[in-house]
Design an enzyme around this catalytic site. Structure first.
Site, PDB file in Angstrom:
ATOM      1  N   THR A 178      -7.157   2.685  11.753  1.00 46.90           N
ATOM      2  CA  THR A 178      -8.533   2.612  11.249  1.00 46.90           C
ATOM      3  C   THR A 178      -8.535   1.952   9.877  1.00 46.90           C
ATOM      4  OG1 THR A 178      -9.110   4.593  12.468  1.00 46.90           O
ATOM      5  CG2 THR A 178     -10.534   4.034  10.594  1.00 46.90           C
TER       6      THR A 178
ATOM      7  N   GLN B 104       1.549 -10.066  -8.756  1.00 42.01           N
ATOM      8  CA  GLN B 104       1.221 -10.021 -10.182  1.00 42.01           C
ATOM      9  C   GLN B 104       0.382 -11.220 -10.618  1.00 42.01           C
ATOM     10  OE1 GLN B 104       1.652  -7.514 -12.065  1.00 42.01           O
ATOM     11  NE2 GLN B 104       3.175  -6.286 -11.002  1.00 42.01           N
TER      12      GLN B 104
ATOM     13  N   SER C 216      -1.681  -7.081  -3.861  1.00 41.11           N
ATOM     14  CA  SER C 216      -2.066  -5.667  -3.922  1.00 41.11           C
ATOM     15  C   SER C 216      -3.305  -5.549  -4.805  1.00 41.11           C
ATOM     16  CB  SER C 216      -0.933  -4.864  -4.563  1.00 41.11           C
ATOM     17  OG  SER C 216      -0.563  -3.768  -3.775  1.00 41.11           O
TER      18      SER C 216
ATOM     19  N   HIS D  58      -4.596  -3.123  -6.585  1.00 40.84           N
ATOM     20  CA  HIS D  58      -4.595  -2.367  -7.849  1.00 40.84           C
ATOM     21  C   HIS D  58      -4.034  -3.135  -9.035  1.00 40.84           C
ATOM     22  CE1 HIS D  58      -0.271  -0.848  -7.916  1.00 40.84           C
ATOM     23  NE2 HIS D  58      -0.362  -1.308  -6.699  1.00 40.84           N
TER      24      HIS D  58
ATOM     25  N   ASN E 245       7.157  -9.527 -12.075  1.00 38.00           N
ATOM     26  CA  ASN E 245       6.494  -8.313 -12.558  1.00 38.00           C
ATOM     27  C   ASN E 245       7.049  -7.802 -13.882  1.00 38.00           C
ATOM     28  OD1 ASN E 245       8.442  -7.998 -10.290  1.00 38.00           O
ATOM     29  ND2 ASN E 245       8.497  -5.886 -11.011  1.00 38.00           N
TER      30      ASN E 245
ATOM     31  N   CYS F   6      13.555   2.224 -10.609  1.00 36.76           N
ATOM     32  CA  CYS F   6      13.939   3.574 -10.218  1.00 36.76           C
ATOM     33  C   CYS F   6      14.170   3.635  -8.724  1.00 36.76           C
ATOM     34  CB  CYS F   6      12.815   4.530 -10.571  1.00 36.76           C
ATOM     35  SG  CYS F   6      13.271   5.681 -11.826  1.00 36.76           S
TER      36      CYS F   6
ATOM     37  N   THR G  61       3.683  -4.048  -0.719  1.00 35.99           N
ATOM     38  CA  THR G  61       4.936  -3.631  -0.073  1.00 35.99           C
ATOM     39  C   THR G  61       4.829  -3.852   1.431  1.00 35.99           C
ATOM     40  OG1 THR G  61       5.304  -1.975  -1.787  1.00 35.99           O
ATOM     41  CG2 THR G  61       6.505  -1.675   0.279  1.00 35.99           C
TER      42      THR G  61
HETATM   43  N1  PMP Z   1       5.546  -7.069  -5.566  1.00 36.45           N
HETATM   44  C1  PMP Z   1       5.432  -7.081  -6.899  1.00 36.45           C
HETATM   45  C2  PMP Z   1       5.793  -8.316  -7.650  1.00 36.45           C
HETATM   46  C3  PMP Z   1       4.965  -5.941  -7.565  1.00 36.45           C
HETATM   47  O1  PMP Z   1       4.875  -5.953  -8.909  1.00 36.45           O
HETATM   48  C4  PMP Z   1       4.628  -4.794  -6.816  1.00 36.45           C
HETATM   49  C5  PMP Z   1       4.122  -3.535  -7.498  1.00 36.45           C
HETATM   50  N2  PMP Z   1       4.851  -3.131  -8.595  1.00 36.45           N
HETATM   51  C6  PMP Z   1       4.767  -4.849  -5.432  1.00 36.45           C
HETATM   52  C7  PMP Z   1       5.217  -5.996  -4.846  1.00 36.45           C
HETATM   53  C8  PMP Z   1       4.435  -3.664  -4.568  1.00 36.45           C
HETATM   54  O2  PMP Z   1       3.077  -3.387  -4.619  1.00 36.45           O
HETATM   55  P1  PMP Z   1       2.532  -2.026  -3.998  1.00 36.45           P
HETATM   56  O3  PMP Z   1       3.340  -0.941  -4.616  1.00 36.45           O
HETATM   57  O4  PMP Z   1       1.106  -1.999  -4.415  1.00 36.45           O
HETATM   58  O5  PMP Z   1       2.728  -2.093  -2.545  1.00 36.45           O
END
Ligand code: PMP
Length: 391
Positions: free
Chosen positions: A243, A183, A203, A205, A155, A329, A78
Site C-alpha cells: 500500500t 544528497q 530520499s 528527508h 554525504n 556506525c 536505501t
Molecule cells: N545515500 C546517501 C548518499 C545518503 O546520504 C543516505 C542517507 N544518509 C542514503 C543513501 C540512505 O538514505 P535513507 O536512509 O533515507 O534510505
C-alpha cells in the site's frame, strides 16, 4: 535555530543526516493523514489518495525534469539503491562502484556480487575525493561491466561528481549508470535531460520531506530485468508492492516543489553561510583543515578535521550544536569514515573530523553559534589533553 524539548536552543547543522520538515511538506503530509483512502481503491476517497500521489509524482518529476512515469516511490534511498542495483545486476557481470559511496550502495554491491570472482570493481578517489576516471576506463575495458554506480554528491564531504565522462564511457561500453543523488536532489539544480543516467536514487528527508519515503528514477526504455524487492499487490507498476505511503509521498512532493521554487536562492545563501562557517573556523581554530575544499562541493556541507582532537569529544562538548562526526556506525561499533580513509586521511584524522551540514532554514546566528561553540570546545579539549599528558 531549533528549539530543544528542554527549552535550550540548538544550532541544527546536520542537514545531511536529515533536514527539518518544510512547512509545505508538513501541510501536505497532514492533509493526507487526515483523509482515509487507499490509493488503489476505486471509490472517491481512494481516488483522492491516488490524486495526492499523482500530484507528488508530478512535483518530483518537475524537480528532476523527468516524466512522472519514470518514478517509483520507495521507503527511501536505501531501498532505491537496493532496487536499482539488484535489477541492473540481474544478469550478472561486473559491477563498478567507488570507494566513497554510502553503505546503502557499497553493502548492496558487496552482497549481490558475493562469491563471484572479479565481479566487483571499486574505483579509488584522489585526496580531494574525486573519482579516478582512469580506473573506470580500465574496469570498463577489462571486464563485462553491466552497471556503474557513482554518487552525485558525497554525504560526508559534499564533493560533487562530474557524471558526464562517466556516463559517456559507461554507455559506450554497454553498461548502465546509476547515481545515488540522495544528497544532491533539492540542493542543486538537476536536469535529467542533461544528466543521462539510467537510474537515480533519492530520499525525501534530505530536502525537507518526511523520513521513510524516497524514490527511484528509471529512465524510460532502460533494459532492466524486473527484480522487485517486495512482491505482492503489484503497486508501482510491479516494482514495489505494498500500500502506498500516501502521506509520506504527498510530503515528498510538496518538499520537491518548495525546493524547486527556491533552489537557486537557497543554494547561494547556504553556500555563503557555509563559507562564513569555514572562514570562522579557520581563523579561530589553528590547524583545522577542510576536506575536499579544492573541488566543487555541495553548497551546505563542510568536513573539518581538527588534528589530534577526537570529533566525538568535540560534539559532546558542544550540545548547543547539532553536527556529526564522520564515522560510519555499523552494528553499534563506530569505525573511521571509509570516505576519509579513501581520500588518504589517516585513521586519527578521520576520527578527528566533524561534518557540519547546512540547509534551507540555517541562519547566520546558527553559524556564529557553531563557530563560537566549536572554538571553545576545541580549546577546552586541547587544554584537558595537555593537562593529562603532563607527567
Ligand atoms: N545515500 C546517501 C548518499 C545518503 O546520504 C543516505 C542517507 N544518509 C542514503 C543513501 C540512505 O538514505 P535513507 O536512509 O533515507 O534510505
Amino acid at each position: 535555530m531549533v528549539g530543544e524539548p528542554d527549552g535550550r536552543e540548538v544550532a541544527y547543522l546536520d542537514y545531511n543526516a536529515t533536514a527539518p520538515l518544510r512547512p509545505e511538506a508538513l501541510e501536505a503530509t497532514l492533509g493526507a493523514l487526515c483523509n482515509v483512502g487507499n490509493a488503489s481503491s476505486v471509490h472517491p476517497l481512494g481516488r483522492d489518495a491516488a490524486t495526492r500521489v499523482g500530484t507528488a509524482r508530478n512535483q518530483l518529476a518537475d524537480l528532476l525534469n523527468c516524466t512522472p512515469g519514470e518514478i517509483i516511490f520507495t521507503s527511501g534511498a536505501t531501498e532505491a539503491n537496493n532496487l536499482a542495483l539488484r535489477a541492473a545486476y540481474a544478469r550478472g557481470g561486473v559491477l563498478v562502484t567507488t570507494a566513497v559511496e554510502h553503505l546503502a550502495v557499497l553493502e548492496t554491491a558487496r552482497v549481490i556480487t558475493a562469491g563471484i570472482p572479479d565481479a566487483l570493481a571499486v574505483l579509488p578517489v584522489d585526496e580531494d575525493g574525486v573519482v579516478d576516471l582512469e580506473s573506470l576506463y580500465t574496469a570498463l575495458h577489462d571486464g563485462e561491466v553491466v552497471i556503474v554506480t557513482v554518487m552525485l554528491a558525497n554525504n560526508e564531504t559534499g564533493v560533487l561528481t562530474d557524471l558526464k565522462p562517466i556516463v559517456k564511457a559507461a554507455h559506450e561500453a554497454g553498461a548502465l549508470v546509476h547515481t545515488d543523488a540522495t544528497q544532491y536532489v533539492g540542493r542543486l539544480p538537476l536536469d535529467l535531460n542533461e544528466v543521462d543516467v539510467d537510474l537515480l536514487s533519492l530520499s525525501a528527508h534530505k530536502f525537507g520531506g518526511p523520513q521513510g519515503v524516497g524514490a527511484l528514477f528509471v529512465r524510460r526504455g532502460t533494459p532492466l530485468q524486473h527484480r522487485p524487492l517486495l512482491v505482492g499487490g503489484g503497486q508501482e507498476r510491479g516494482w514495489r508492492a505494498g500500500t502506498l505511503n500516501v502521506a509520506g509521498i504527498a510530503g515528498l512532493g510538496a518538499a520537491a516543489q518548495a525546493a524547486r521554487l527556491q533552489l537557486k536562492q537557497e543554494a547561494a545563501r547556504t553556500a555563503e553561510l557555509r563559507d562564513s562557517l569555514e572562514t570562522g573556523l579557520i581563523s579561530n581554530v589553528p590547524g583545522c583543515r577542510i576536506n575536499g575544499a579544492r573541488v566543487p562541493r555541495l553548497p551546505g556541507v563542510t568536513s573539518v578535521t581538527f588534528p589530534g582532537i577526537p570529533a566525538d569529544a568535540v560534539l559532546a562538548t558542544m550540545p548547543e550544536v547539532a553536527a556529526s562526526d564522520g564515522s560510519a556506525c555499523s552494528s553499534g561499533a563506530p569505525s573511521p569514515s571509509h570516505v576519509l580513509l579513501a581520500m588518504g586521511c589517516s585513521r586519527e584524522d578521520a576520527d578527528s573530523t566533524v561534518r557540519f551540514s547546512l540547509g534551507y532554514a540555517t541562519t547566520k546566528r546558527d553559524v556564529e553559534r557553531a563557530v563560537d561553540a566549536t572554538t571553545r570546545a576545541v580549546t577546552y579539549i586541547r587544554s584537558v589533553m595537555a593537562a593529562t599528558a603532563e607527567p
